[in-house]
Design a protein around this motif. Structure first.
Motif, PDB file in Angstrom:
ATOM      1  N   THR A 149       1.261   7.347   1.506  1.00  0.00           N
ATOM      2  CA  THR A 149       0.832   8.749   1.446  1.00  0.00           C
ATOM      3  C   THR A 149      -0.494   8.919   0.716  1.00  0.00           C
ATOM      4  O   THR A 149      -1.029  10.014   0.660  1.00  0.00           O
ATOM      5  CB  THR A 149       1.879   9.602   0.729  1.00  0.00           C
ATOM      6  N   LEU A 150      -0.996   7.846   0.133  1.00  0.00           N
ATOM      7  CA  LEU A 150      -2.264   7.947  -0.594  1.00  0.00           C
ATOM      8  C   LEU A 150      -3.419   7.459   0.283  1.00  0.00           C
ATOM      9  O   LEU A 150      -3.215   6.777   1.276  1.00  0.00           O
ATOM     10  CB  LEU A 150      -2.207   7.130  -1.888  1.00  0.00           C
ATOM     11  N   LYS A 193       0.715  -3.870  -8.396  1.00  0.00           N
ATOM     12  CA  LYS A 193      -0.619  -3.568  -8.912  1.00  0.00           C
ATOM     13  C   LYS A 193      -0.613  -3.538 -10.435  1.00  0.00           C
ATOM     14  O   LYS A 193      -1.554  -3.076 -11.067  1.00  0.00           O
ATOM     15  CB  LYS A 193      -1.084  -2.212  -8.383  1.00  0.00           C
ATOM     16  N   ALA A 250       4.976  -1.556  -4.532  1.00  0.00           N
ATOM     17  CA  ALA A 250       3.519  -1.675  -4.466  1.00  0.00           C
ATOM     18  C   ALA A 250       2.914  -1.372  -5.823  1.00  0.00           C
ATOM     19  O   ALA A 250       2.021  -2.071  -6.302  1.00  0.00           O
ATOM     20  CB  ALA A 250       2.953  -0.723  -3.418  1.00  0.00           C
ATOM     21  N   LEU A 282      -2.019   9.502 -10.581  1.00  0.00           N
ATOM     22  CA  LEU A 282      -2.029   8.617  -9.415  1.00  0.00           C
ATOM     23  C   LEU A 282      -0.884   7.605  -9.506  1.00  0.00           C
ATOM     24  O   LEU A 282      -0.187   7.327  -8.537  1.00  0.00           O
ATOM     25  CB  LEU A 282      -3.375   7.903  -9.333  1.00  0.00           C
ATOM     26  N   LEU A 311       0.847  -1.182   0.000  1.00  0.00           N
ATOM     27  CA  LEU A 311       0.000   0.000   0.000  1.00  0.00           C
ATOM     28  C   LEU A 311       0.884   1.234   0.000  1.00  0.00           C
ATOM     29  O   LEU A 311       1.917   1.264   0.673  1.00  0.00           O
ATOM     30  CB  LEU A 311      -0.887   0.015   1.250  1.00  0.00           C
ATOM     31  N   VAL A 312       0.480   2.246  -0.742  1.00  0.00           N
ATOM     32  CA  VAL A 312       1.252   3.486  -0.781  1.00  0.00           C
ATOM     33  C   VAL A 312       0.799   4.350   0.390  1.00  0.00           C
ATOM     34  O   VAL A 312      -0.336   4.803   0.449  1.00  0.00           O
ATOM     35  CB  VAL A 312       1.040   4.221  -2.113  1.00  0.00           C
ATOM     36  N   ALA A 367       2.329   6.948  -6.965  1.00  0.00           N
ATOM     37  CA  ALA A 367       2.587   5.627  -6.387  1.00  0.00           C
ATOM     38  C   ALA A 367       4.004   5.162  -6.710  1.00  0.00           C
ATOM     39  O   ALA A 367       4.701   4.620  -5.858  1.00  0.00           O
ATOM     40  CB  ALA A 367       1.568   4.621  -6.910  1.00  0.00           C
ATOM     41  N   GLU A 381       6.475   6.903  -4.519  1.00  0.00           N
ATOM     42  CA  GLU A 381       6.390   6.608  -3.098  1.00  0.00           C
ATOM     43  C   GLU A 381       6.778   5.172  -2.784  1.00  0.00           C
ATOM     44  O   GLU A 381       7.465   4.906  -1.821  1.00  0.00           O
ATOM     45  CB  GLU A 381       4.951   6.831  -2.591  1.00  0.00           C
ATOM     46  N   PHE A 382       6.271   4.245  -3.558  1.00  0.00           N
ATOM     47  CA  PHE A 382       6.435   2.841  -3.210  1.00  0.00           C
ATOM     48  C   PHE A 382       6.368   2.020  -4.496  1.00  0.00           C
ATOM     49  O   PHE A 382       5.350   1.428  -4.818  1.00  0.00           O
ATOM     50  CB  PHE A 382       5.311   2.446  -2.250  1.00  0.00           C
ATOM     51  N   GLU A 433      -7.549   5.887  -3.223  1.00  0.00           N
ATOM     52  CA  GLU A 433      -6.513   6.027  -4.255  1.00  0.00           C
ATOM     53  C   GLU A 433      -5.736   4.734  -4.422  1.00  0.00           C
ATOM     54  O   GLU A 433      -5.412   4.328  -5.533  1.00  0.00           O
ATOM     55  CB  GLU A 433      -5.570   7.176  -3.899  1.00  0.00           C
ATOM     56  N   ASN A 434      -5.442   4.067  -3.308  1.00  0.00           N
ATOM     57  CA  ASN A 434      -4.725   2.803  -3.393  1.00  0.00           C
ATOM     58  C   ASN A 434      -5.509   1.758  -4.170  1.00  0.00           C
ATOM     59  O   ASN A 434      -4.938   0.992  -4.934  1.00  0.00           O
ATOM     60  CB  ASN A 434      -4.405   2.277  -1.992  1.00  0.00           C
TER      61      ASN A 434
END
Ligand SMILES: Nc1ncnc2c1ncn2[C@@H]1O[C@H](COP(=O)(O)OP(=O)(O)OP(=O)(O)O)[C@@H](O)[C@H]1O
Ligand SMILES: [Mg+2]
Lengths: 540, 313
Positions: free
Chosen positions: A123-124, B190, B186, B175, A120-121, B179, B182-183, A128-129
């Protein structure tokens, strides 16, 4: 039940993974298994994590994948999900040979995965995830509102209790896990991989999850479940595959006559009995006392309200509760990492609230943190450095002026042996170890020495059964040494095995402090926030 | 200073601020994408000078300013792909790769300029984009000259502030970018192609920077000069951090730096009694001060400057 089934198949059609045709096909006798992995081999820097492993998942069945920490379970599933490419071996999906190069390929083959470490990100937001993983109906624009409504709907339906607008970093581990499960349900899949999904759930929550999984299975979905909790496997799995040191050591159907012992022996090669010694210890003077403690969380919401309890030397206080009810914040306060908004805490006669984290350590408050990857380990450092992270200034590992490489190494080797940490050597980078073995490093470090107060958050989460037994015994040893212990856990079995008294936390309040004789059902009710009108028997 | 002169001074200061903040704003907007995706591109400076030259050459030989703009954007894109290749495919250190790109861009532009135009006494010039007047709105006293008397590229840049915000906040692409920065693991799990998204973000950053460069040569100066970018690429990078990766804040930050620049020039031209070396240093000193003050508080994307590879945990 029937209603739930209808709901689920509706979810299915909505996301187009159980069309009417597929349902009909599910009814027929299917010869071809959903997944066949044949002679899978994967080595990491020369060491095999999977060695010629065969794995078969049948349609409409729950398949348990068992093995000790570092046995190669996650690796095998990462291969199926396209995160790793196998060195050799074949994968067949519904009888068709496939090459899965990426999770996208996997998802196109209707494979969904809930990871052991959350994907899971932070900050979102939750919404949004979830949007990250699905194709927007309004591409290239986001369809936030629609997805958000679906989340509320699904989350309500399965009692997941998820706020779609919360940012992930604001959620507790347990809540994050529920987001992961929701993501998988949301996307819909024929094949669902769950890597230790219940490690952070309470027995009640796990039951809820299992009834969802059963319904999914009945509609023809194949589920792979990695778990260290053998009761769960016995309760839900139709068959199991067992790995040991990267090799498949067994495959068996789960029948009502299958026992825990059988599975344990196949996994560990010996019996694990949970015969603990040292439960009867003289309880000494008061070590920690909290009085009307209040605190707010990162969002400014009240997370702890009038929390009062005390722990004496040689006593284990179990703090039972569903994740996210204030346990995390409480542990942070006790280790000097968070400010309070009211109340007092005393460690013997010192004021704990004025202490810095370093002073907390110097006063022998030891802490096994909840989120181990983030706050317990430096992932890019090697095993031995992580093992001395807290005692870096201790005499036992120093030479005259600097740290002594040799002593660090010797000490690390002992700890690696004692805790059975599976690593190619003490110089391996920690991030390359399996999930359970990373945890063992923190445990080994934090249990070393003699604490006055030991705060253990979910100490055996993610550990295999052998390691679990060892760690629990070590906690009891610390108790025998006279340490006061706060055991934070969602695992009631653990709480009951170890605690002298049990405090139940719900919504930031202590619902009651009872003796273990009160029984599981009573604790379970308190954990769910149900307080009986009769006297609860508080003895704070 | 008489009252009238004072008003004129202020008008020219404010109008100038807007104009000169554009070549900082444009690359900064582009770098918001790039940095959000986890890549620090210190090659912006080099990409801008390549953009400035390509824009000028394109406009000079075809006589079409818009073709100049087009060439600058394409050149910026292509040149930035070098950065993409180094930082994403090869996983090189981004600070080193970006610095190398700036050095390469600066010397390549100056070399090509001499190859194309030879050594001349007078530099070749073109007529750059004319100021618009919005059906006479520019004649409104004070307001007119400040807001309604710029060339089309200025308004394009202002539109891009909104556009960038929209892409990042309202589209699936935006978005994914967040993502990935940040990560990445992840995002990968996805089904998002981390490398591809990062390449696209570096390329978008290159296009914006190319446009920013072209603004200098065919939207502001009428000609090309070797040192015309003068650190604006680097200032843009700090504007991005200062604005915490938010396009609207980037606009204000760019105006702030633009303002410092114009003030410095105007003060020199009216001959205040400060040594002009100090005045020249003003915008750069401001950059350093702001970064020192701000950088402690900002939360960088978690995977900032970290290459992603699926096999390393
Ligand atoms: N990316 C990697 N790089 C190097 N070694 C790795 C990597 N991934 C896994 N390993 C090694 O492979 C072995 C198997 O790891 P894996 O994560 O599959 O174990 P696991 O069965 O899931 O254990 P656990 O129950 O602890 O989660 C471990 O010894 C681990 O150190
Ligand atoms: Mg694992």
């Amino acid at each position: 039940m029937y209603l739930l089934w209808i709901e689920l198949s509706r979810v299915g059609t909505m996301f187009n993974f159980m069309t009417e045709k597929a349902i009909k096909e599910a009814g027929k006798v299917i010869e071809k298994p959903l997944v066949q992995m044949i002679q899978i081999k994967k080595t990491f820097s020369g060491i095999p994590a999977n060695d010629c492993v065969d794995f078969t998942l049948k349609e409409g069945s729950v398949h348990g994948l068992l093995g000790e920490n570092g046995a190669g379970k996650t690796t095998l599933m990462n291969i199926l999900f396209g995160l790793y490419e196998p060195d050799s071996g074949k994968v067949l999906i519904k009888g068709e040979p496939v090459k899965i190069h990426s999770p996208l390929d996997a998802m196109n083959l209707k494979i969904g995965m809930v990871h052991q470490h959350f994907m899971l990100v932070k900050t979102l937001t939750v919404t949004e995830n979830i949007m990250l993983g699905i194709k927007s109906t309004r591409t290239p624009f986001l369809d936030t509102r629609m997805i958000r409504n679906r989340i509320i709907e699904l989350s309500g339906k399965y009692g997941l209790d998820i706020d779609p607008d919360a940012k992930i970093w604001q959620l507790s581990v347990g809540q994050q896990q529920r987001v992961e499960i929701l993501t998988a349900i949301f996307k819909g899949a024929d094949i669902l991989i769950l890597d230790e999904p219940t490690a952070v759930l309470t027995p009640g929550e796990s039951e809820d999850l299992f009834s969802i999984l059963r319904e999914l299975r009945n509609s023809g979905i194949g589920i792979i479940l990695i778990s260290h909790k053998l009761e769960e496997i016995l309760a839900i799995a139709d068959e199991v595959t067992i790995l040991r040191n990267g090799v498949k050591t067994g495959e068996t159907l789960v029948t009502p006559s299958t026992t825990k012992q059988e599975l344990t022996r196949m996994m560990v090669g010996r019996d694990v009995l949970f015969n603990f010694t040292g439960k009867d210890v003289n309880i000494g003077k008061e070590c920690l006392s909290l009085d009307h403690l209040c605190a707010i969380d990162d969002r400014g919401v009240q997370v702890l309200q009038d929390v009062s309890f005390s722990i004496k030397d040689g006593e284990i206080l179990g703090l039972a509760g569903v994740d996210g009810n204030g346990q995390k914040e409480l542990c942070q306060i006790l280790t000097g990492l968070r400010k309070t908004t009211g109340g007092t805490i005393h460690l013997y006669d010192q004021d704990l609230l004025t202490m810095t984290p370093k002073q907390c350590i110097d006063n022998k408050i030891f802490h096994i943190p909840e989120d181990r990857q983030k706050s317990g380990l430096i992932m890019d450092w090697d095993v031995q450095k992580n093992l001395i992270l807290k005692n870096y200034d201790s005499k036992s590992i120093s030479g005259r002026f600097c740290l002594s490489e040799q002593r660090i190494g010797e000490q690390a080797d002992t700890m690696i042996q004692e805790y059975n940490i599976k690593t190619p050597g003490r110089e391996e980078v920690v991030k390359k170890l399996s999930g359970g073995n990373q945890q063992k490093i923190i445990l080994a470090r934090e249990m070393e020495g003699d604490p006055e107060l030991l705060i253990a958050s979910h100490p055996t989460r993610g550990l295999d059964i052998g390691a679990m037994e060892y760690v629990r015994q070590r906690i009891l040893d610390q108790k025998a040494n006279g340490a006061a212990i706060l055991l934070v856990s969602a695992d009631l079995e653990e709480i009951f095995q170890l605690s002298d008294r049990i405090a139940v936390i719900y919504n930031g309040r202590i619902m009651g402090i009872v003796s273990p004789d009160a029984g599981i059902s009573k604790i379970g009710m308190l954990m769910a926030g149900i307080m009986e009108t009769e006297n609860v028997g508080v003895d704070a | 200073m008489s009252n009238n002169l004072y008003i004129d001074f202020m008008i020219s200061l404010l109008a100038g601020t807007i104009r000169i903040s554009i070549p900082i704003l444009l690359p900064a907007l582009g770098q918001i994408y790039t940095q959000r995706s986890g890549i620090l591109n210190l090659g912006v400076e080099g990409i801008m000078i390549i953009g400035a030259l390509s824009g000028f050459v394109g406009a000079f030989f075809t006589g079409s300013l818009w073709f100049g703009v087009f060439s600058a954007v394409v050149a910026g894109l292509l040149f930035s792909l070098i950065m993409g290749f180094l930082s994403i495919t090869i996983k090189a250190n981004q600070v080193i790769a970006g610095t190398a790109l700036t050095i390469l861009g600066t010397s390549l532009a100056s070399f090509l300029y001499r190859v194309i135009f030879g050594i001349r006494k007078l530099p070749p010039i073109i007529d750059s984009f004319p100021s618009l007047n919005f059906l006479g709105l520019s004649k409104i006293p004070v307001i007119g000259p400040i807001f309604f008397n710029h060339n089309i590229l200025v308004y394009l840049a202002l539109f891009l502030v909104f556009f960038t915000w929209f892409v990042l906040e309202k589209t699936t692409f935006g978005l994914k970018v967040k993502a990935v920065g940040e990560f990445p693991r992840a995002a990968d799990s996805k089904g998002i192609r981390v490398g591809l998204i990062r390449y696209i973000c570096v390329a978008i950053g290159g296009m914006y920077a190319g446009l920013g460069g072209a603004f200098m040569s065919i939207g502001y100066m009428d000609t090309y000069m070797d040192h015309m970018i003068a650190g604006r690429g680097f200032i843009a990078v700090s504007v991005v951090i200062f604005s915490r990766w938010d396009p609207k804040r980037a606009l204000f930050a760019a105006l702030l730096f633009g303002g410092a620049n114009v003030l410095q020039m105007r003060l020199q031209s009216i001959g205040v009694n400060i040594p002009n070396q100090f005045l020249l240093a003003l915008p750069y000193v401001l950059t350093i001060l702001v970064l020192v003050g701000v950088s402690k508080k900002v939360a960088f994307p978690s995977a900032f400057t970290i290459p992603y590879s699926r096999n390393s945990k």
